[in-house]
Design an enzyme around this catalytic site. Structure first.
Site, PDB file in Angstrom:
ATOM      1  N   HIS A 184      -7.765  -4.562   9.775  1.00  0.00           N
ATOM      2  CA  HIS A 184      -7.395  -4.355   8.366  1.00  0.00           C
ATOM      3  C   HIS A 184      -6.104  -5.085   8.020  1.00  0.00           C
ATOM      4  O   HIS A 184      -5.255  -5.320   8.866  1.00  0.00           O
ATOM      5  CB  HIS A 184      -7.350  -2.864   7.991  1.00  0.00           C
ATOM      6  N   ASN A 218      -8.340  -2.539  13.788  1.00  0.00           N
ATOM      7  CA  ASN A 218      -9.698  -2.807  13.323  1.00  0.00           C
ATOM      8  C   ASN A 218      -9.750  -4.035  12.414  1.00  0.00           C
ATOM      9  O   ASN A 218     -10.754  -4.271  11.747  1.00  0.00           O
ATOM     10  CB  ASN A 218     -10.261  -1.585  12.589  1.00  0.00           C
ATOM     11  N   GLU A 255     -10.003  -1.823   4.810  1.00  0.00           N
ATOM     12  CA  GLU A 255     -10.704  -1.475   6.042  1.00  0.00           C
ATOM     13  C   GLU A 255     -11.975  -2.319   6.191  1.00  0.00           C
ATOM     14  O   GLU A 255     -12.460  -2.881   5.195  1.00  0.00           O
ATOM     15  CB  GLU A 255     -11.067   0.012   6.012  1.00  0.00           C
ATOM     16  N   ASP A 260       0.829  -1.206   0.000  1.00  0.00           N
ATOM     17  CA  ASP A 260       0.000   0.000   0.000  1.00  0.00           C
ATOM     18  C   ASP A 260       0.864   1.257   0.000  1.00  0.00           C
ATOM     19  O   ASP A 260       2.079   1.204   0.210  1.00  0.00           O
ATOM     20  CB  ASP A 260      -0.971  -0.017   1.188  1.00  0.00           C
TER      21      ASP A 260
END
Ligand code: F6R
Length: 242
Positions: free
Chosen positions: A138, A136, A143, A67
């Site tokens: 990810h 979370n 996400e 990313d």
């Protein structure tokens, strides 16, 4: 999923760094998928140490980073390209021409995402992919969502990710968007190693390993992959029931 709990992040860095070195020793033109963040640092230190000791060479290796932030100059120290140079590439003998990143400043995100996925395929696919996990759940910057993503795409970051990563941004505001390999792109890797350390990751780890396969925890998609190893320290493993 094979889950291993080691005593601390240094022990994990040694084992996982050696996994990457061994892959390159077996296949000198291996294609490696790499991650940024705090978690992979001990792994990258181990790889650099073994390269400096001339036990392994990365000269024939190709890498793809998962990313990259959007709207951040590539030369900014917080770009993932800068991170990888500082933490790994400048410390090993890799040819920088063989290191591939998404361009978070592209004018044509769709063409670029398609080209990135196509290049991975052209290189024969990712042999070994390194992952961290967000609080979370990810992976990359996939996400929590209502459906799993497939190929590389542009994503709006969630408040949880912005809160976690804002500490690194002191001079410019934390970007709100990023480009990321999708869950589908990640699952196409032949082998995956995910590392999680610290109590802040314990809930996400539990959902990933013991929860349902649910896009609200993107890492749970790894349950579908045949060759995944998860390396945890005791704090990250604390909520696992077995
Ligand atoms: C970064 C990436 C992210 C991180 C995750 C954990 O390339 O893929 O999914 O792995 O945000 O970050 P750290 O390791 O900083 O806790």
């Amino acid at each position: 999923m094979n889950v291993f709990v080691l005593k601390d992040e240094a022990a994990i860095g040694k084992v996982v760094g050696d996994l990457f070195c061994d892959k390159v020793l077996q296949k000198p033109n291996a294609v490696l998928g790499l991650a940024t963040g705090a978690t992979p640092l001990p792994t990258y230190q181990r790889m650099a140490k073994r390269c400096k000791a001339r036990e392994v060479s990365f000269k024939g290796v190709t890498t793809f980073n998962l990313d990259e932030y959007c709207d951040l100059p590539v030369e900014h120290p917080n770009s993932y390209r800068s991170f990888m140079r500082a933490e790994l590439f400048d410390n090993i003998d890799i040819d920088l021409q063989n290191t591939h990143f998404l361009d978070g400043n592209t004018a044509d995100e769709f063409a670029q995402c398609a080209a990135f996925d196509a290049l991975i395929e052209e290189k024969g696919g990712i042999d070994l992919q390194l992952l961290g996990i967000g609080r979370n759940g990810h992976i990359g910057f996939n996400e929590p969502a209502n459906a799993f993503t497939d190929g590389t795409f542009k994503v709006e970051l969630t408040p949880s990710t912005i809160a976690a990563n804002s500490i690194y941004f002191t001079d410019v505001p934390m970007p709100r968007y990023a480009m990321t390999m999708g869950v589908g792109s990640i699952l196409r890797a032949k082998e995956i190693v995910l590392v999680a350390t610290g109590s802040a990751k314990a809930e996400a780890v539990k959902a990933m390993v013991e929860g349902a396969i649910d896009p609200q925890c993107p890492a749970s998609a790894l349950q579908k992959h045949e060759n995944v190893a998860i390396y945890l320290d005791p704090a990250a493993a604390a909520l696992l029931s077995r």
